[in-house]
Structures are given as structure tokens and as C-alpha cells.
Scaffold this motif. Structure first.
Motif, PDB file in Angstrom:
ATOM      1  N   ALA A 129       0.807  -1.207  -0.140  1.00  0.00           N
ATOM      2  CA  ALA A 129      -0.104  -0.073   0.141  1.00  0.00           C
ATOM      3  C   ALA A 129       0.856   1.304  -0.114  1.00  0.00           C
ATOM      4  O   ALA A 129       0.571   2.046  -0.801  1.00  0.00           O
ATOM      5  N   GLY A 130       2.074   1.119   0.677  1.00  0.00           N
ATOM      6  CA  GLY A 130       3.048   2.453   0.918  1.00  0.00           C
ATOM      7  C   GLY A 130       3.604   2.627  -0.432  1.00  0.00           C
ATOM      8  O   GLY A 130       3.792   3.669  -0.797  1.00  0.00           O
ATOM      9  N   GLN A 131       3.813   1.450  -1.229  1.00  0.00           N
ATOM     10  CA  GLN A 131       4.751   1.573  -2.388  1.00  0.00           C
ATOM     11  C   GLN A 131       3.675   2.302  -3.446  1.00  0.00           C
ATOM     12  O   GLN A 131       4.348   2.640  -4.325  1.00  0.00           O
ATOM     13  N   GLU A 132       2.549   1.853  -3.446  1.00  0.00           N
ATOM     14  CA  GLU A 132       1.498   2.407  -4.322  1.00  0.00           C
ATOM     15  C   GLU A 132       1.252   3.882  -4.314  1.00  0.00           C
ATOM     16  O   GLU A 132       1.462   4.507  -5.263  1.00  0.00           O
ATOM     17  N   ILE A 133       1.487   4.373  -3.021  1.00  0.00           N
ATOM     18  CA  ILE A 133       1.408   5.965  -2.546  1.00  0.00           C
ATOM     19  C   ILE A 133       2.743   6.501  -2.950  1.00  0.00           C
ATOM     20  O   ILE A 133       3.057   7.439  -3.618  1.00  0.00           O
ATOM     21  N   ILE A 134       3.939   5.938  -2.396  1.00  0.00           N
ATOM     22  CA  ILE A 134       5.071   6.675  -2.333  1.00  0.00           C
ATOM     23  C   ILE A 134       6.000   6.435  -3.700  1.00  0.00           C
ATOM     24  O   ILE A 134       6.647   7.226  -4.197  1.00  0.00           O
ATOM     25  N   GLY A 135       5.494   5.101  -4.303  1.00  0.00           N
ATOM     26  CA  GLY A 135       6.547   4.839  -5.555  1.00  0.00           C
ATOM     27  C   GLY A 135       8.026   4.285  -5.047  1.00  0.00           C
ATOM     28  O   GLY A 135       8.884   4.599  -5.973  1.00  0.00           O
ATOM     29  N   ALA A 136       8.248   3.920  -3.805  1.00  0.00           N
ATOM     30  CA  ALA A 136       9.551   3.201  -3.830  1.00  0.00           C
ATOM     31  C   ALA A 136       9.453   2.185  -2.672  1.00  0.00           C
ATOM     32  O   ALA A 136       8.303   1.849  -2.091  1.00  0.00           O
ATOM     33  N   ASN A 137      10.331   1.332  -2.595  1.00  0.00           N
ATOM     34  CA  ASN A 137      10.244   0.129  -1.718  1.00  0.00           C
ATOM     35  C   ASN A 137      10.713   0.372  -0.232  1.00  0.00           C
ATOM     36  O   ASN A 137      10.330  -0.425   0.747  1.00  0.00           O
TER      37      ASN A 137
ATOM     38  N   ASN B 182      16.920  13.854   2.439  1.00  0.00           N
ATOM     39  CA  ASN B 182      15.729  14.678   2.154  1.00  0.00           C
ATOM     40  C   ASN B 182      14.847  13.297   1.501  1.00  0.00           C
ATOM     41  O   ASN B 182      15.052  12.708   0.787  1.00  0.00           O
ATOM     42  N   HIS B 183      13.619  13.721   2.050  1.00  0.00           N
ATOM     43  CA  HIS B 183      12.414  12.679   1.575  1.00  0.00           C
ATOM     44  C   HIS B 183      11.256  13.362   1.365  1.00  0.00           C
ATOM     45  O   HIS B 183      10.082  13.249   1.360  1.00  0.00           O
ATOM     46  N   ALA B 184      11.494  14.821   0.485  1.00  0.00           N
ATOM     47  CA  ALA B 184      10.321  15.461   0.101  1.00  0.00           C
ATOM     48  C   ALA B 184       9.512  14.902  -0.765  1.00  0.00           C
ATOM     49  O   ALA B 184       8.376  15.146  -1.001  1.00  0.00           O
ATOM     50  N   GLY B 185      10.026  14.281  -1.595  1.00  0.00           N
ATOM     51  CA  GLY B 185       9.177  13.634  -2.884  1.00  0.00           C
ATOM     52  C   GLY B 185       8.370  12.732  -2.228  1.00  0.00           C
ATOM     53  O   GLY B 185       7.209  12.662  -2.526  1.00  0.00           O
ATOM     54  N   ALA B 186       8.981  11.842  -1.292  1.00  0.00           N
ATOM     55  CA  ALA B 186       7.939  11.036  -0.483  1.00  0.00           C
ATOM     56  C   ALA B 186       6.634  11.747   0.070  1.00  0.00           C
ATOM     57  O   ALA B 186       5.605  11.365   0.253  1.00  0.00           O
ATOM     58  N   LEU B 187       7.133  12.796   0.819  1.00  0.00           N
ATOM     59  CA  LEU B 187       6.053  13.586   1.514  1.00  0.00           C
ATOM     60  C   LEU B 187       5.249  14.101   0.589  1.00  0.00           C
ATOM     61  O   LEU B 187       3.899  14.206   0.993  1.00  0.00           O
ATOM     62  N   ALA B 188       5.750  14.781  -0.596  1.00  0.00           N
ATOM     63  CA  ALA B 188       4.559  15.312  -1.531  1.00  0.00           C
ATOM     64  C   ALA B 188       3.516  14.116  -1.845  1.00  0.00           C
ATOM     65  O   ALA B 188       2.294  14.612  -1.938  1.00  0.00           O
ATOM     66  N   ARG B 189       4.011  13.073  -2.171  1.00  0.00           N
ATOM     67  CA  ARG B 189       3.040  11.908  -2.594  1.00  0.00           C
ATOM     68  C   ARG B 189       2.280  11.735  -1.396  1.00  0.00           C
ATOM     69  O   ARG B 189       1.078  11.250  -1.817  1.00  0.00           O
ATOM     70  N   LEU B 190       2.626  11.513  -0.416  1.00  0.00           N
ATOM     71  CA  LEU B 190       1.699  11.187   0.789  1.00  0.00           C
ATOM     72  C   LEU B 190       0.803  12.273   0.959  1.00  0.00           C
ATOM     73  O   LEU B 190      -0.542  12.043   1.369  1.00  0.00           O
ATOM     74  N   VAL B 191       1.205  13.594   0.856  1.00  0.00           N
ATOM     75  CA  VAL B 191       0.158  14.538   1.102  1.00  0.00           C
ATOM     76  C   VAL B 191      -0.848  14.422  -0.164  1.00  0.00           C
ATOM     77  O   VAL B 191      -1.939  14.808   0.001  1.00  0.00           O
ATOM     78  N   GLU B 192      -0.390  14.225  -1.373  1.00  0.00           N
ATOM     79  CA  GLU B 192      -1.271  13.907  -2.366  1.00  0.00           C
ATOM     80  C   GLU B 192      -2.314  13.120  -2.340  1.00  0.00           C
ATOM     81  O   GLU B 192      -3.450  13.109  -2.789  1.00  0.00           O
ATOM     82  N   TRP B 193      -1.690  11.913  -1.787  1.00  0.00           N
ATOM     83  CA  TRP B 193      -2.765  10.849  -1.549  1.00  0.00           C
ATOM     84  C   TRP B 193      -3.745  11.229  -0.412  1.00  0.00           C
ATOM     85  O   TRP B 193      -5.064  11.129  -0.590  1.00  0.00           O
ATOM     86  N   VAL B 194      -3.453  11.893   0.640  1.00  0.00           N
ATOM     87  CA  VAL B 194      -4.314  12.517   1.628  1.00  0.00           C
ATOM     88  C   VAL B 194      -5.388  13.420   0.980  1.00  0.00           C
ATOM     89  O   VAL B 194      -6.542  13.391   1.369  1.00  0.00           O
TER      90      VAL B 194
ATOM     91  N   SER C 212       7.384  13.606 -10.555  1.00  0.00           N
ATOM     92  CA  SER C 212       8.334  14.204  -9.849  1.00  0.00           C
ATOM     93  C   SER C 212       7.634  15.208  -8.926  1.00  0.00           C
ATOM     94  O   SER C 212       6.532  15.542  -9.275  1.00  0.00           O
ATOM     95  N   PRO C 213       8.472  15.340  -7.901  1.00  0.00           N
ATOM     96  CA  PRO C 213       7.959  16.274  -6.964  1.00  0.00           C
ATOM     97  C   PRO C 213       7.813  17.517  -7.576  1.00  0.00           C
ATOM     98  O   PRO C 213       8.496  18.061  -8.458  1.00  0.00           O
ATOM     99  N   PRO C 214       6.876  18.452  -7.214  1.00  0.00           N
ATOM    100  CA  PRO C 214       6.850  19.853  -7.671  1.00  0.00           C
ATOM    101  C   PRO C 214       8.191  20.566  -7.341  1.00  0.00           C
ATOM    102  O   PRO C 214       8.917  20.160  -6.460  1.00  0.00           O
ATOM    103  N   GLN C 215       8.515  21.663  -8.371  1.00  0.00           N
ATOM    104  CA  GLN C 215       9.768  22.214  -8.234  1.00  0.00           C
ATOM    105  C   GLN C 215      10.149  22.785  -6.776  1.00  0.00           C
ATOM    106  O   GLN C 215      11.189  22.731  -6.293  1.00  0.00           O
ATOM    107  N   CYS C 216       9.081  23.471  -6.240  1.00  0.00           N
ATOM    108  CA  CYS C 216       9.332  23.908  -4.851  1.00  0.00           C
ATOM    109  C   CYS C 216       9.844  22.922  -3.759  1.00  0.00           C
ATOM    110  O   CYS C 216      10.163  23.057  -2.753  1.00  0.00           O
TER     111      CYS C 216
END
Length: 187
Positions: free
Chosen positions: A43-51, A153-165, A177-181
Motif C-alpha cells: 500500500a505504501g509503495q503504491e502511494i510513495i513509489g518506492a520500496n 531529504n524525503h520531500a518527494g515521498a512527503l509530497a506523494r503522501l500529501v497528494e494521497w491524503v 516528480s515532486p513539484p519544483q518547490c
């Protein structure tokens, strides 16, 4: 911790999980701080895109437990007093573990752990569930922290988690890809 259903009288109880660590008075029980690795569930892999996420910032976060059907963490009336009518009668559902702790490197701590402290390995580090018409994610690790000499830094993972929420990610097969910011600055 406030999103969980246990421990604190002002808990929001938006996630039907519990903190597995005993309720020791601080600073007697401070699990430690440092970099940890977490393994994503399917479930986490589907959201965040990593193992696996390696060298994630950790500061004394809880070890999440999933209650059995018999040990429900339904909100007690005494805990509803501080909630608005809009959420007081909403129950969380579809709880899923998104990531678990992998064997950890030694953490920095002021005092040794009590003898009855649980090992972090294999316990839930990130959870997700539905609440009302939305979603909730809780994390014991700090995905928002920038790169340092101690963690990545894991901002990309955080961005995907926020997008899922926020209700996104359905039907998307590849991580975006995470947003430029949120991308790390290159010197």
C-alpha cells in the motif's frame, strides 16, 4: 500522536491505532534520534513509489500498533468533548500500514531504554486510513526534514503522501516528480 485514538485526553482519534510504547514520564523514555530506514508495504509503495526509504529523520516518534477487533479504540464519550459536532461521530476506517521500521542503526539518546521497551524493527512507522470523506496519514518519521550530515531529504515521498491524503494518485501507475518547490537545490 494527537491523531491517534489513545493516550491523550485531547486526542483527535482520526486514526484507529495506538502508541505501543509504554506511557513513561519524559525524559525517562525517549527512544532516541537519528536516521532510520523504513520499508514500504505494498500500500505504501503504491502511494510513495518506492520500496524502501533510507536515512529518514527520526525524533522519538511512536511505534504504531493496530488494535485487534476485540480491543477496539472507539472514541470514548469523555474524549469527544473537545471535538466539534462535525467530527465527533465520525469513525476512522480502512486502516493500513504504509511502512515499517527496518533494523535500525543506533540512535542517540540521553538515557538507556527501559528493559520492557519494544524493538522498533518491524513495527509500523507510517499509517493511512479514511476518515469521513477524506484520508489521514500519520508518520513516526520526519519526511519533511532537509538533507543534513545525519539524514536524507524525503520531500518527494512527503509530497506523494500529501497528494494521497488530498485524494490524488488514483489510477496513476508511475510516480510523478515532486513539484519544483520540493526538489532539492543544486549548488
Amino acid at each position: 500522536n494527537l491523531a491517534l485514538a489513545d493516550r491523550y485526553p485531547n486526542a483527535l482519534a482520526m486514526c484507529p491505532a495506538m502508541n505501543l510504547d509504554p506511557d513513561y514520564p519524559e525524559p525517562v523514555f525517549m527512544r532516541g534520534q537519528g536516521a532510520v530506514d523504513v520499508e514500504l508495504t505494498p500500500a505504501g509503495q503504491e502511494i510513495i513509489g518506492a520500496n524502501v526509504l533510507v536515512d529518514v529523520c527520526y525524533f522519538n516518534g511512536p511505534l504504531f500498533g493496530i488494535p485487534s477487533a476485540k480491543a477496539s479504540l472507539a472514541r470514548k464519550p469523555s474524549r469527544k468533548k473537545h471535538l466539534t459536532d462535525a467530527v465527533a461521530n465520525v469513525e476512522p476506517r480502512n486502516l493500513q500500514v504504509l511502512a515499517t521500521f527496518k533494523p535500525t542503526k543506533p540512535l542517540l539518546r540521553k538515557l538507556p531504554l527501559p528493559d520492557d521497551a519494544l524493538a522498533m524493527d518491524g513495527t509500523a512507522a507510517m499509517l493511512g486510513c479514511e476518515f469521513g470523506r477524506g484520508r489521514v496519514a500519520v508518520s513516526s518519521v520526519h519526511l519533511e526534514k532537509p538533507d543534513s550530515h545525519r539524514w536524507r531529504n524525503h520531500a518527494g515521498a512527503l509530497a506523494r503522501l500529501v497528494e494521497w491524503v488530498a485524494g490524488g494518485l488514483e489510477g496513476r501507475s508511475q510516480p510523478q516528480s515532486p513539484p519544483q518547490c520540493l526538489r532539492p537545490l543544486v549548488a
